[in-house]
Design a protein around this motif. Structure first.
Motif, PDB file in Angstrom:
ATOM      1  N   ARG A 175       1.268 -10.000   4.430  1.00 44.33           N
ATOM      2  CA  ARG A 175       0.484 -10.168   3.201  1.00 44.33           C
ATOM      3  C   ARG A 175      -1.003 -10.307   3.532  1.00 44.33           C
ATOM      4  O   ARG A 175      -1.862  -9.717   2.866  1.00 44.33           O
ATOM      5  CB  ARG A 175       0.983 -11.392   2.436  1.00 44.33           C
ATOM      6  CG  ARG A 175       0.570 -11.396   0.968  1.00 44.33           C
ATOM      7  CD  ARG A 175       1.352 -12.407   0.163  1.00 44.33           C
ATOM      8  NE  ARG A 175       1.046 -13.779   0.518  1.00 44.33           N
ATOM      9  CZ  ARG A 175       1.946 -14.671   0.917  1.00 44.33           C
ATOM     10  NH1 ARG A 175       3.221 -14.327   1.039  1.00 44.33           N
ATOM     11  NH2 ARG A 175       1.591 -15.914   1.200  1.00 44.33           N
ATOM     12  N   ARG A 176      -1.286 -11.070   4.580  1.00 41.97           N
ATOM     13  CA  ARG A 176      -2.686 -11.264   4.991  1.00 41.97           C
ATOM     14  C   ARG A 176      -3.288  -9.952   5.492  1.00 41.97           C
ATOM     15  O   ARG A 176      -4.434  -9.612   5.157  1.00 41.97           O
ATOM     16  CB  ARG A 176      -2.768 -12.326   6.092  1.00 41.97           C
ATOM     17  CG  ARG A 176      -4.188 -12.647   6.540  1.00 41.97           C
ATOM     18  CD  ARG A 176      -4.203 -13.831   7.515  1.00 41.97           C
ATOM     19  NE  ARG A 176      -5.553 -14.153   7.941  1.00 41.97           N
ATOM     20  CZ  ARG A 176      -6.163 -13.565   8.976  1.00 41.97           C
ATOM     21  NH1 ARG A 176      -5.530 -12.639   9.689  1.00 41.97           N
ATOM     22  NH2 ARG A 176      -7.396 -13.911   9.299  1.00 41.97           N
ATOM     23  N   PHE A 177      -2.527  -9.180   6.271  1.00 47.06           N
ATOM     24  CA  PHE A 177      -3.008  -7.894   6.795  1.00 47.06           C
ATOM     25  C   PHE A 177      -3.332  -6.939   5.647  1.00 47.06           C
ATOM     26  O   PHE A 177      -4.386  -6.293   5.630  1.00 47.06           O
ATOM     27  CB  PHE A 177      -1.950  -7.271   7.715  1.00 47.06           C
ATOM     28  CG  PHE A 177      -2.218  -5.834   8.072  1.00 47.06           C
ATOM     29  CD1 PHE A 177      -3.230  -5.493   8.956  1.00 47.06           C
ATOM     30  CD2 PHE A 177      -1.457  -4.816   7.509  1.00 47.06           C
ATOM     31  CE1 PHE A 177      -3.479  -4.166   9.275  1.00 47.06           C
ATOM     32  CE2 PHE A 177      -1.696  -3.486   7.825  1.00 47.06           C
ATOM     33  CZ  PHE A 177      -2.715  -3.165   8.715  1.00 47.06           C
ATOM     34  N   VAL A 178      -2.431  -6.852   4.679  1.00 45.57           N
ATOM     35  CA  VAL A 178      -2.646  -5.949   3.543  1.00 45.57           C
ATOM     36  C   VAL A 178      -3.842  -6.412   2.721  1.00 45.57           C
ATOM     37  O   VAL A 178      -4.684  -5.609   2.308  1.00 45.57           O
ATOM     38  CB  VAL A 178      -1.373  -5.855   2.669  1.00 45.57           C
ATOM     39  CG1 VAL A 178      -1.646  -5.021   1.419  1.00 45.57           C
ATOM     40  CG2 VAL A 178      -0.223  -5.235   3.461  1.00 45.57           C
ATOM     41  N   ARG A 179      -3.935  -7.734   2.488  1.00 44.41           N
ATOM     42  CA  ARG A 179      -5.060  -8.270   1.715  1.00 44.41           C
ATOM     43  C   ARG A 179      -6.395  -7.928   2.378  1.00 44.41           C
ATOM     44  O   ARG A 179      -7.319  -7.427   1.715  1.00 44.41           O
ATOM     45  CB  ARG A 179      -4.933  -9.788   1.567  1.00 44.41           C
ATOM     46  CG  ARG A 179      -6.199 -10.432   0.989  1.00 44.41           C
ATOM     47  CD  ARG A 179      -6.166 -11.946   1.027  1.00 44.41           C
ATOM     48  NE  ARG A 179      -5.609 -12.500  -0.181  1.00 44.41           N
ATOM     49  CZ  ARG A 179      -6.293 -12.695  -1.305  1.00 44.41           C
ATOM     50  NH1 ARG A 179      -7.556 -12.341  -1.376  1.00 44.41           N
ATOM     51  NH2 ARG A 179      -5.717 -13.223  -2.356  1.00 44.41           N
ATOM     52  N   LEU A 180      -6.511  -8.215   3.687  1.00 46.21           N
ATOM     53  CA  LEU A 180      -7.773  -7.970   4.397  1.00 46.21           C
ATOM     54  C   LEU A 180      -8.122  -6.483   4.412  1.00 46.21           C
ATOM     55  O   LEU A 180      -9.288  -6.109   4.261  1.00 46.21           O
ATOM     56  CB  LEU A 180      -7.692  -8.519   5.825  1.00 46.21           C
ATOM     57  CG  LEU A 180      -7.627 -10.042   5.950  1.00 46.21           C
ATOM     58  CD1 LEU A 180      -7.427 -10.456   7.404  1.00 46.21           C
ATOM     59  CD2 LEU A 180      -8.904 -10.677   5.388  1.00 46.21           C
TER      60      LEU A 180
END
Length: 233
Positions: free
Chosen positions: A18-23
């Motif tokens: 989720r963090r990778f996609v958000r960034l």
């Protein structure tokens, strides 16, 4: 690049992904919202009204395919599935439920953004319902008069070929499964007749693609269906 101004809802229970996609999305200028379960996803989708939903199929409180079906009862928002499930059957199930595209984990930022840009174009520049023609390459499709031309010269398409072309071309950058095409073009009762689609698509490509062996617009999604790619601009 920071040149995409779109609202994206990420539905993913794995924090790192989720963090990778958000960034990745925020680096391109997107406004990002998050949900870690199906229940929260429905609330966020209803209140945030995102331009695109990025959805993991394996959620802690339900199956992503059922979530897609539920969203499709009230919204046409493009849905890009992210999943570790890589079988053709899983992809077809999600796409038939109403997903627009499918990315198998693991995936890179470049691949993710290429798929997302296609869906942003779909959402922000969708074919208006009143559009009377579609252009791609040297081809012009006159939807009012059901005519297809290459550089002003008429091309004869059979009724089936015309239906296939227009059904795909009205949904650019969306993966359309064999089942969806059979239902739309041939009607119910032809679920097992996938060879119909392949034969007619081969004939259609010979008429509208410059090089049918290397199609630029009517692309095959192996074992799943087809995708129409419309030129930018």
């Amino acid at each position: 690049m920071g040149d995409i101004h779109a609202r994206v809802l990420i539905v993913e229970d794995e924090v790192d992904i989720r963090r990778f996609v958000r960034l990745t999305l925020e680096s391109e200028g997107c406004e990002v919202f998050e949900a870690d379960c199906a229940k929260r996803a429905l609330i966020e989708a209803g209140t945030r009204r995102p331009d695109v939903i990025v959805l993991d199929l394996g959620l802690p409180d339900g199956d992503g395919v059922e979530l897609i079906r539920e969203i499709r009862t009230w919204s046409p928002v493009p849905i890009v599935v992210l999943s570790a499930r890589s079988s053709e059957g899983d992809k077809i199930l999600a796409l038939d439920a109403g997903a627009d595209d499918y990315l198998v984990k693991p995936f890179g930022a470049g691949e993710l953004m290429a798929r997302m840009r296609a869906q942003f174009r779909r959402h922000l520049h969708q074919t208006p319902s009143g559009e009377t023609e579609i252009r791609f390459g040297e081809i012009r499709v006159d939807l009012l008069n059901r005519l297809v031309e290459r550089q002003g010269e008429p091309i004869h398409l059979t009724p089936i070929e015309y239906k296939l072309l227009t059904h795909l071309a009205k949904q650019p950058d969306r993966v359309v499964t064999h089942h969806q095409l059979l239902k739309a073009v041939w009607g119910p009762g032809h679920d097992e007749d996938m060879h119909y689609v392949r034969v007619h698509m081969a004939n259609l490509r010979k008429k509208v693609e410059l090089d049918p062996s290397k199609p630029q617009h009517l692309l095959t999604e192996a074992g799943i269906g087809y995708r129409f790619v419309r030129p930018r601009g």
